[in-house]
Design a protein around this motif. Structure first.
Motif, PDB file in Angstrom:
ATOM      1  N   ALA A  16       0.857   8.342  -1.148  1.00  0.00           N
ATOM      2  CA  ALA A  16       0.393   8.924  -2.411  1.00  0.00           C
ATOM      3  C   ALA A  16      -0.923   9.678  -2.216  1.00  0.00           C
ATOM      4  O   ALA A  16      -1.138  10.733  -2.821  1.00  0.00           O
ATOM      5  N   PHE A  17      -1.804   9.141  -1.386  1.00  0.00           N
ATOM      6  CA  PHE A  17      -3.086   9.798  -1.110  1.00  0.00           C
ATOM      7  C   PHE A  17      -2.840  11.156  -0.459  1.00  0.00           C
ATOM      8  O   PHE A  17      -3.467  12.158  -0.827  1.00  0.00           O
ATOM      9  N   LEU A  18      -1.929  11.180   0.497  1.00  0.00           N
ATOM     10  CA  LEU A  18      -1.628  12.439   1.188  1.00  0.00           C
ATOM     11  C   LEU A  18      -0.988  13.447   0.242  1.00  0.00           C
ATOM     12  O   LEU A  18      -1.277  14.644   0.302  1.00  0.00           O
ATOM     13  N   THR A  19      -0.110  12.960  -0.660  1.00  0.00           N
ATOM     14  CA  THR A  19       0.567  13.854  -1.600  1.00  0.00           C
ATOM     15  C   THR A  19      -0.430  14.490  -2.561  1.00  0.00           C
ATOM     16  O   THR A  19      -0.389  15.698  -2.816  1.00  0.00           O
ATOM     17  N   ILE A  20      -1.339  13.680  -3.095  1.00  0.00           N
ATOM     18  CA  ILE A  20      -2.316  14.200  -4.052  1.00  0.00           C
ATOM     19  C   ILE A  20      -3.202  15.254  -3.404  1.00  0.00           C
ATOM     20  O   ILE A  20      -3.545  16.271  -4.026  1.00  0.00           O
ATOM     21  N   LEU A  21      -3.575  15.019  -2.135  1.00  0.00           N
ATOM     22  CA  LEU A  21      -4.440  15.974  -1.431  1.00  0.00           C
ATOM     23  C   LEU A  21      -3.654  17.088  -0.735  1.00  0.00           C
ATOM     24  O   LEU A  21      -4.257  17.950  -0.095  1.00  0.00           O
ATOM     25  N   SER A  22      -2.337  17.040  -0.858  1.00  0.00           N
ATOM     26  CA  SER A  22      -1.468  18.064  -0.234  1.00  0.00           C
ATOM     27  C   SER A  22      -1.691  18.158   1.270  1.00  0.00           C
ATOM     28  O   SER A  22      -1.734  19.257   1.851  1.00  0.00           O
ATOM     29  N   VAL A  55     -15.306   1.201   3.231  1.00  0.00           N
ATOM     30  CA  VAL A  55     -15.122   1.635   1.852  1.00  0.00           C
ATOM     31  C   VAL A  55     -13.633   1.816   1.570  1.00  0.00           C
ATOM     32  O   VAL A  55     -12.904   2.401   2.379  1.00  0.00           O
ATOM     33  N   VAL A  56     -13.192   1.308   0.429  1.00  0.00           N
ATOM     34  CA  VAL A  56     -11.838   1.548  -0.053  1.00  0.00           C
ATOM     35  C   VAL A  56     -11.907   2.665  -1.091  1.00  0.00           C
ATOM     36  O   VAL A  56     -12.677   2.585  -2.051  1.00  0.00           O
ATOM     37  N   ILE A  57     -11.109   3.710  -0.887  1.00  0.00           N
ATOM     38  CA  ILE A  57     -11.043   4.820  -1.842  1.00  0.00           C
ATOM     39  C   ILE A  57      -9.759   4.684  -2.646  1.00  0.00           C
ATOM     40  O   ILE A  57      -8.668   4.634  -2.078  1.00  0.00           O
ATOM     41  N   ASN A  58      -9.903   4.616  -3.957  1.00  0.00           N
ATOM     42  CA  ASN A  58      -8.743   4.596  -4.848  1.00  0.00           C
ATOM     43  C   ASN A  58      -8.738   5.894  -5.642  1.00  0.00           C
ATOM     44  O   ASN A  58      -9.722   6.224  -6.314  1.00  0.00           O
ATOM     45  N   MET A  59      -7.632   6.636  -5.538  1.00  0.00           N
ATOM     46  CA  MET A  59      -7.531   7.936  -6.210  1.00  0.00           C
ATOM     47  C   MET A  59      -6.357   7.902  -7.176  1.00  0.00           C
ATOM     48  O   MET A  59      -5.213   7.688  -6.775  1.00  0.00           O
ATOM     49  N   HIS A  60      -6.664   8.062  -8.452  1.00  0.00           N
ATOM     50  CA  HIS A  60      -5.636   8.024  -9.494  1.00  0.00           C
ATOM     51  C   HIS A  60      -5.380   9.430 -10.002  1.00  0.00           C
ATOM     52  O   HIS A  60      -6.317  10.153 -10.373  1.00  0.00           O
ATOM     53  N   ASP A  61      -4.100   9.832 -10.042  1.00  0.00           N
ATOM     54  CA  ASP A  61      -3.726  11.170 -10.502  1.00  0.00           C
ATOM     55  C   ASP A  61      -3.707  11.189 -12.031  1.00  0.00           C
ATOM     56  O   ASP A  61      -2.898  10.508 -12.671  1.00  0.00           O
ATOM     57  N   LEU A  62      -4.624  11.951 -12.607  1.00  0.00           N
ATOM     58  CA  LEU A  62      -4.737  12.047 -14.063  1.00  0.00           C
ATOM     59  C   LEU A  62      -3.973  13.224 -14.640  1.00  0.00           C
ATOM     60  O   LEU A  62      -4.002  13.437 -15.859  1.00  0.00           O
ATOM     61  N   THR A  63      -3.281  13.979 -13.790  1.00  0.00           N
ATOM     62  CA  THR A  63      -2.654  15.220 -14.254  1.00  0.00           C
ATOM     63  C   THR A  63      -1.703  14.971 -15.408  1.00  0.00           C
ATOM     64  O   THR A  63      -1.754  15.640 -16.450  1.00  0.00           O
ATOM     65  N   VAL A  65      -7.853  14.301 -10.886  1.00  0.00           N
ATOM     66  CA  VAL A  65      -7.830  12.931 -10.383  1.00  0.00           C
ATOM     67  C   VAL A  65      -9.126  12.218 -10.746  1.00  0.00           C
ATOM     68  O   VAL A  65     -10.128  12.852 -11.097  1.00  0.00           O
ATOM     69  N   SER A  66      -9.083  10.886 -10.656  1.00  0.00           N
ATOM     70  CA  SER A  66     -10.298  10.071 -10.733  1.00  0.00           C
ATOM     71  C   SER A  66     -10.458   9.356  -9.402  1.00  0.00           C
ATOM     72  O   SER A  66      -9.460   9.003  -8.754  1.00  0.00           O
ATOM     73  N   LEU A  67     -11.708   9.142  -8.989  1.00  0.00           N
ATOM     74  CA  LEU A  67     -11.991   8.507  -7.697  1.00  0.00           C
ATOM     75  C   LEU A  67     -12.866   7.274  -7.912  1.00  0.00           C
ATOM     76  O   LEU A  67     -13.772   7.284  -8.743  1.00  0.00           O
ATOM     77  N   VAL A  68     -12.561   6.229  -7.135  1.00  0.00           N
ATOM     78  CA  VAL A  68     -13.415   5.042  -7.105  1.00  0.00           C
ATOM     79  C   VAL A  68     -13.630   4.676  -5.641  1.00  0.00           C
ATOM     80  O   VAL A  68     -12.663   4.431  -4.904  1.00  0.00           O
ATOM     81  N   LEU A  69     -14.891   4.647  -5.205  1.00  0.00           N
ATOM     82  CA  LEU A  69     -15.252   4.230  -3.854  1.00  0.00           C
ATOM     83  C   LEU A  69     -15.871   2.835  -3.951  1.00  0.00           C
ATOM     84  O   LEU A  69     -16.933   2.668  -4.552  1.00  0.00           O
ATOM     85  N   VAL A  72       0.830  -1.203   0.000  1.00  0.00           N
ATOM     86  CA  VAL A  72       0.000   0.000   0.000  1.00  0.00           C
ATOM     87  C   VAL A  72       0.863   1.252   0.000  1.00  0.00           C
ATOM     88  O   VAL A  72       0.592   2.213  -0.724  1.00  0.00           O
ATOM     89  N   VAL A  73       1.927   1.228   0.783  1.00  0.00           N
ATOM     90  CA  VAL A  73       2.809   2.393   0.865  1.00  0.00           C
ATOM     91  C   VAL A  73       3.475   2.668  -0.475  1.00  0.00           C
ATOM     92  O   VAL A  73       3.674   3.818  -0.874  1.00  0.00           O
ATOM     93  N   SER A  74       3.834   1.604  -1.205  1.00  0.00           N
ATOM     94  CA  SER A  74       4.578   1.774  -2.453  1.00  0.00           C
ATOM     95  C   SER A  74       3.686   2.063  -3.656  1.00  0.00           C
ATOM     96  O   SER A  74       4.195   2.350  -4.740  1.00  0.00           O
ATOM     97  N   MET A  75       2.370   1.993  -3.497  1.00  0.00           N
ATOM     98  CA  MET A  75       1.472   2.218  -4.632  1.00  0.00           C
ATOM     99  C   MET A  75       1.515   3.670  -5.087  1.00  0.00           C
ATOM    100  O   MET A  75       1.558   4.590  -4.269  1.00  0.00           O
ATOM    101  N   SER A  76       1.518   3.855  -6.408  1.00  0.00           N
ATOM    102  CA  SER A  76       1.527   5.217  -6.948  1.00  0.00           C
ATOM    103  C   SER A  76       0.149   5.867  -6.845  1.00  0.00           C
ATOM    104  O   SER A  76       0.038   7.085  -6.764  1.00  0.00           O
ATOM    105  N   ASP A  77      -0.899   5.051  -6.868  1.00  0.00           N
ATOM    106  CA  ASP A  77      -2.251   5.577  -6.666  1.00  0.00           C
ATOM    107  C   ASP A  77      -2.509   5.808  -5.183  1.00  0.00           C
ATOM    108  O   ASP A  77      -1.944   5.111  -4.332  1.00  0.00           O
ATOM    109  N   GLY A  78      -3.363   6.765  -4.907  1.00  0.00           N
ATOM    110  CA  GLY A  78      -3.746   7.000  -3.520  1.00  0.00           C
ATOM    111  C   GLY A  78      -4.759   5.963  -3.063  1.00  0.00           C
ATOM    112  O   GLY A  78      -5.726   5.680  -3.767  1.00  0.00           O
TER     113      GLY A  78
END
Length: 751
Positions: free
Chosen positions: A409-415, A481-489, A464-468, A387-393
């Motif tokens: 990654a989740f924290l980085t995307i949300l600053s 709920v698992v939240i997956n956040m992918h950075d589309l930038t 970003v894209s979100l999947v709950l 989980v820590v090494s995943m590029s997606d949040g």
């Protein structure tokens, strides 16, 4: 042979059934009186698919037609030790609850008939059949119910627990006289009855075996289901609840209870199948506590007891005490964590089978949970690392809106500038505020067990894209709920670049094509056709336009080869300094148009000849010089340097030997690990490249954003191809730039 006999037997039964359909209307009411004993063999048989009652009625009618008005039939009971009477007709003073013991009443004429397997005629009063309060009138005959020829099926030996099995019962008939023909008919009827009863008993036997197998399969299915449920919990109290909840399907009991050690307390839970008193409950609790104390060698007198009673009501008027019970310890990884108890108000209620069932379930739970505990620690470490090494949040939120897992990654995307363990659900809600209502969406996903997708969401400068997705548990359902956040930038930027590139390609290809078409039209006119000089000039312009298109197409093909791993270089002996001088001279006129001067600094130690792909390295130099002229401003210098790099040396020191004005290269390139190589650089004195644009320079379709006048746009593939060419030679290509001071592009070629 047995199969053939069975076929004939069923055919005979069918014939009897047809006869019965025609005879029963004539008979009127039934002449059969069934015994009230539930264990009587005929009552047992009556519950099977076959109907022995109809068979006996038919036999009785036949006896009646033969002139026998008083008939009594004895059948062997399931124990194989007694004969039970069954009244057919005419006998009213026989006790149907009585019977003949084949051992203690061996001298009885009916017992003798059974053992001898042949009939008797009884005329003397000393042989009267005394059953209950009456006797059959003399004279009478006894006929054993035996088969002719081969004996009974071996399955009946197990059915009656009797080996050998010679007869199934005895027929007793009261008759003043009996002819030889009647006697033969009676023997035939008895044999037929034996055959029919054998079939009925076999059906019952096979059905019993089927019920036993079904029960065993049912028990195995329950054990399998419990095993799956055990695999999802490490809580001993929950494990005990699962076991207790399964017991009604397997064991009858008055109460079922569990007592679990949980830190400084004891969890006591008991289920009441029937009403009991508090005294009954206290007895169960005391015995379980004593067992737990003996198993763990601990004193629990000071432990707090958390008690929960479920099931039916407590009835103080019920004075029945515990008459039978047993305890089974619950052991996890060699630790006794509790005790399970089953108790009953009936004495001697539990035998080996019941104890074995509960022991099997408990042992399975112990193995499952013990294994899960051992595996969980290792798997938890792997999961955390993944989980820590995943590029997606990734974040996991439970049904109570508690944040259980969140990766960097989740924290980085949300600053979010916090450590993961310090972040709460409120930090996430605040980060999404005004752009996405997180809490209502979480509730909707859990309540409806629904996957929620947000294709595109803008968060500041990021897209970003979100999947709950609901997180499921086989036992408890939706856990959170698992939240997956992918950075589309980056993807959006590439998409924009592709669109720009497509637009540019259309323009770049259409312009020369349009030019070629127009030049060809002009060239075809008679006036131009007769002017040789004009025709040659137009032909050269057509050739130049075609060459421009070919370069664009070649760039696209080269990029495709690089991406698919099919790009290759052809190395041969060539002069690097000669190649550089040729390229510099070729680009001087274009540089002069912008009042730029090209200077060359060559290390005298550079080998005269090297091994490289001359065509491809020329392509690299063309790209670097063209970019320097395009972005180098006006009335300035472009410096081309060539130095010999030795493994382990600092390239900055080596470049300064050729040109003291050399600006140091950044340390991010692994120069010291490179083997001996020729190092070529092209430096301009333009505006430089903004720091944020440097990582994008070697991306496909990227066009440098210049603050000055817009230069002629290219395909955006030049640096990508140049980097691929250099790396195919085993070298590196990089850039160093400073805004306001210019840029330096460099590459190395092993020699």
């Amino acid at each position: 042979m047995e199969f053939v006999i069975l076929i004939f037997g069923f055919a005979f039964l069918l014939l009897l059934g047809v006869l019965i359909l025609f005879i029963r209307p004539v008979l009127g009411r039934s002449v059969v009186k069934f015994t009230q004993r539930e264990d009587h063999p005929l009552r047992v048989l009556a519950r099977t698919e076959g109907d022995p009652k109809l068979t006996i009625e038919f036999i009785a009618e036949l006896f009646s037609k033969l002139g026998f008005s008083e008939v009594l039939i004895y059948l062997l009971d399931r124990s194989g030790t007694r004969l039970l009477p069954f009244t057919i007709s005419g006998v009213t003073d026989v006790d149907l609850e009585a019977g003949i013991d084949l051992t203690s009443d061996a001298d009885h004429i009916i017992a003798k008939t059974f053992h001898d397997q042949h009939g008797h005629r009884v005329t003397a009063s000393r042989h009267g059949v005394g059953v209950g309060s009456g006797e059959l009138p003399l004279p009478f005959v006894t006929i054993p119910i035996v088969k002719k020829g081969k004996g009974f099926h071996h399955a009946l030996t197990r059915y009656f627990n009797r080996d050998p099995l010679g007869a199934l019962g005895v027929i007793v008939l009261s008759a003043p006289a009996i002819t030889e023909a009647q006697e033969e008919a009676l023997v035939e009827l008895a044999a037929s009855l034996a055959f029919l009863l054998e079939l009925e008993y076999l059906v019952e036997s096979f059905e019993e075996r089927g019920r036993e197998l079904n029960q065993r399969v049912y028990e195995i299915a329950i054990l399998k289901e419990l095993g799956e449920r055990f695999g999802y919990s490490l809580n001993a109290a929950e494990i005990a609840d699962i076991i207790v909840a399964s017991l009604p399907q397997l064991i009858s009991y008055t109460t079922a209870a569990s007592m679990i050690i949980d830190g400084p307390r004891i969890i006591f839970r008991i289920y009441l199948a029937t009403p009991v008193s508090h005294a009954f409950l206290d007895t169960v609790k005391e015995r379980m506590l004593a067992s737990l104390t003996a198993l763990t060698n601990q004193d629990f007198s000071q432990y707090a007891v958390e008690e929960r009673i479920t099931g039916t009501i407590i009835d103080e008027s019920n004075v029945n005490a515990v008459q039978s019970f047993f305890n089974i310890p619950l052991v996890i990884n060699d630790r006794v964590v509790g005790v399970l108890n089953v108790a009953s108000r009936e004495a001697g209620h539990y035998q080996k089978d019941e104890v074995t069932i509960l022991y099997t379930i408990t042992a399975q739970a112990s193995r499952s949970v013990s294994h899960l505990e051992r595996v969980l620690a290792a798997e938890q470490a792997k999961l955390n690392a993944m989980v820590v090494s995943m590029s997606d949040g990734v974040a996991l939120i439970d049904a109570e809106n508690r944040l259980l897992v969140i990766n960097p990654a989740f924290l980085t995307i949300l600053s979010i500038q916090k450590e993961a363990e310090d972040v709460t659900i409120f930090d996430l809600i605040q980060a999404f505020e005004g752009r996405f209502d997180l809490r209502p969406k979480l509730a909707e996903s859990i309540r409806l067990d629904k996957r929620i997708e947000v294709a595109e969401l803008t968060l500041g400068e990021r897209t970003v894209s979100l999947v709950l997705s609901p997180a499921h548990d086989r036992i408890q359902g939706v856990l959170g709920v698992v939240i997956n956040m992918h950075d589309l930038t980056r993807e959006k930027e590439l998409e924009r670049l592709r669109e720009d590139f497509s637009s540019m390609m259309v323009h770049e290809l259409r312009s020369p094509l349009d030019g070629i078409r127009k030049l060809a039209e002009v060239l075809a006119t008679p006036a131009v056709n007769q002017d040789r000089a004009k025709s040659q000039e137009l032909s050269r312009m057509i050739e130049r336009s075609a060459r421009d298109m070919l370069e664009i197409v070649s760039d696209l093909l080269d990029v495709t080869k690089l991406e698919t791993g099919r790009f290759s270089v052809v190395k041969a002996d060539a002069s690097l300094s000669g190649l550089l001088n040729h390229e510099v001279e070729y680009h001087r006129p274009l540089a002069s148009e912008r009042n730029l001067t090209i200077l060359v600094r060559v290390d005298p130690k550079l080998p005269v000849v090297g091994k490289f792909d001359e065509f491809r390295i020329r392509q690299v130099m063309t790209n670097l010089l063209s970019n320097a002229i395009k972005y180098g401003g006006t009335e300035r210098e472009i410096v081309v340097r060539v130095a010999m790099h030795r493994q382990g040396s600092d390239p900055n020191d080596e470049m300064r030997l050729t040109d003291p004005s050399w600006l140091p290269l950044p340390e991010l390139y692994p120069f010291r690990q490179l083997s001996d190589a020729a190092m070529v650089s092209v430096s301009d004195s333009g505006q430089g490249i903004p720091t944020e644009q440097l990582p994008k320079l070697f991306s496909k379709f990227y066009q440098l954003q210049s603050g000055g006048p817009a230069p002629k746009r290219g395909s955006g593939l030049g640096l990508v191809i140049a980097k691929g060419i250099v790396e195919a030679h085993g070298g590196i290509l990089g850039v160093s730039s400073k805004e306001g001071a210019g840029s330096t592009f460099f590459f190395t070629i092993p020699v």
